[in-house]
Design an enzyme around this catalytic site. Sequence first.
Site, PDB file in Angstrom:
ATOM      1  N   GLU A   1      -2.110  -7.698   9.494  1.00  0.00           N
ATOM      2  CA  GLU A   1      -1.984  -6.806   8.343  1.00  0.00           C
ATOM      3  C   GLU A   1      -3.233  -6.904   7.466  1.00  0.00           C
ATOM      4  O   GLU A   1      -3.722  -7.993   7.206  1.00  0.00           O
ATOM      5  CB  GLU A   1      -0.727  -7.197   7.535  1.00  0.00           C
ATOM      6  CG  GLU A   1      -0.467  -6.316   6.351  1.00  0.00           C
ATOM      7  CD  GLU A   1      -0.500  -4.827   6.722  1.00  0.00           C
ATOM      8  OE1 GLU A   1       0.241  -4.392   7.610  1.00  0.00           O
ATOM      9  OE2 GLU A   1      -1.307  -4.091   6.109  1.00  0.00           O
TER      10      GLU A   1
ATOM     11  N   LEU B   1      -3.428  -5.094   4.377  1.00  0.00           N
ATOM     12  CA  LEU B   1      -3.189  -4.563   3.024  1.00  0.00           C
ATOM     13  C   LEU B   1      -3.769  -5.480   1.961  1.00  0.00           C
ATOM     14  O   LEU B   1      -3.926  -6.684   2.180  1.00  0.00           O
ATOM     15  CB  LEU B   1      -1.689  -4.346   2.784  1.00  0.00           C
ATOM     16  CG  LEU B   1      -0.720  -5.540   2.810  1.00  0.00           C
ATOM     17  CD1 LEU B   1      -0.779  -6.394   1.567  1.00  0.00           C
ATOM     18  CD2 LEU B   1       0.685  -5.046   3.024  1.00  0.00           C
TER      19      LEU B   1
ATOM     20  N   CYS C   1      -4.866 -15.274   0.754  1.00  0.00           N
ATOM     21  CA  CYS C   1      -5.441 -15.082   2.095  1.00  0.00           C
ATOM     22  C   CYS C   1      -6.811 -15.733   2.282  1.00  0.00           C
ATOM     23  O   CYS C   1      -6.951 -16.619   3.126  1.00  0.00           O
ATOM     24  CB  CYS C   1      -5.524 -13.595   2.408  1.00  0.00           C
ATOM     25  SG  CYS C   1      -3.892 -12.856   2.584  1.00  0.00           S
TER      26      CYS C   1
END
Length: 440
Positions: free
Chosen positions: A154, A156, A266
């Site tokens: 992902e 995003l 992240c």
Amino acid sequence: MNITVIGSGYVGLVSGTCFSEMGNKVTCVDIDPIKIEKLNKGIIPIFEPGLDQMVLKNVKNKNLFFTTELDKALKDSEIAFIAVGTPMGSDGAADLQYVLAVAKSIGKSMQKRLIVVDKSTVPIGTADKVKATIQAELDIRNSNLEFDVVSNPEFLKEGAAILDFMKPDRVVIGTDSSYATKKMQQLYHPFCLSRDRFICMDIRSAEMTKYAANAMLATKISFMNEIANICEKVGADANQVRIGIGSDQRIGYSFIYPGAGYGGSCFPKDVKALTKIAKENGYNSKLIIAVEEVNDAQKLVIAQKIVKRFGEDLTGFTFGVWGLAFKPGTDDMREAPSIYVIKELVKRGAQIKAYDPKSIDEAKEHYLKGVRNITYVASKYDVLNDSDALVLLTEWKEFRSPDFEEIKIQLKTPVIFDGRNQYIAYDLENKGLEYYRIGK
Ligand SMILES: NC(=O)c1ccc[n+]([C@@H]2O[C@H](COP(=O)([O-])OP(=O)(O)OC[C@H]3O[C@@H](n4cnc5c(N)ncnc54)[C@H](O)[C@@H]3O)[C@@H](O)[C@H]2O)c1
């Protein structure tokens, strides 16, 4: 399609909700009963622009469900996404315990052919581990049910997650199964109507793509911060240098703002995990290790500027802080530079008055819990009264054009330290304010 999304955090809740928005029947599963209870009452546990309305609409339309019971969710599902956390373990590697626990539960409870999709950011080779874990459980059950494991990392961004998911730059699908490729393309097709955004590849390359993307972005940030630190030494202005280099299309303007370092859920953990992955495979990733070292030091640059201006011992000084979240548009404070700056100031005896539009509860309950000398206030101007200086740490829009007269009148000394990434040319010296920023 009937889909299960396991893990209802920033990624799982956004992904599940966006899939339901396209007409799929989605069940979001989480192990945390309080989170599920809240979601079932219409209370959205995270702040993400536009998410609450989309959740409520799809719950009302009976496209979106929340449960703690994985077996019930899987009963009718063709695809199950794993979107649980992969936090940094004590050795710096990604901790896979949550992903593998989910794989085990899937193996125990799946009742029909299933595509299992790793959406969590996972080290290269994890899909094989997920596959083996599920198969082991099926073997115990003497079951010959078919399943595929797909990597679908992902990309995003928190703060723009709905937009990113609904209009992705790309959809990376790593699989060796043509059945899974077709199903994944079918699922994502509504998100890719204007042009083909699928990038299909082998599973390991898909797993690596996510780490490579985050490491590249973190490298740009640390590179610019290093340039900013050199600029300060030689009397250059990093912001002007940024404009000078960004105009070269090969470099570009994005992710080259000097600032207080990258934080979030992240980059810090993924950069660290990639160095561990490299090391475990016999490679010393010198550049990526340096990216992390530069970032660790950068988080303290603003505190060092404060010490230079007010002295080593900050006892008796109060600093007003605008911004706690690691970036605007989110309440997420994981690895936020604000944590490091505030702890350093408090360690030196300072008092802190802090304001953030969304993250105060996160700070109180988790990231600054137990840190003494912090008062939280309800508005940005409440921070100023009795403070010796203002410290800006998150580039929320409401901090972009503040009332500088008010700031000057209220602060005990008219000093601003700006650790935000995006510099605004305020011309504050002419307004009677002392202004310190990164890279000048
Ligand atoms: N947050 C981001 O911006 C972002 C972006 C891209 C990728 N990712 C990756 O996506 C993954 C998830 O990140 P996140 O920020 O959404 O994490 P998060 O911590 O917000 O959410 C994880 C959720 O999983 C739940 N969970 C844990 N174990 C479970 C289990 N056995 N069964 C069901 N639920 C379980 C937790 O209760 C939690 O609600 C991570 O690997 C992360 O690196 C995150």
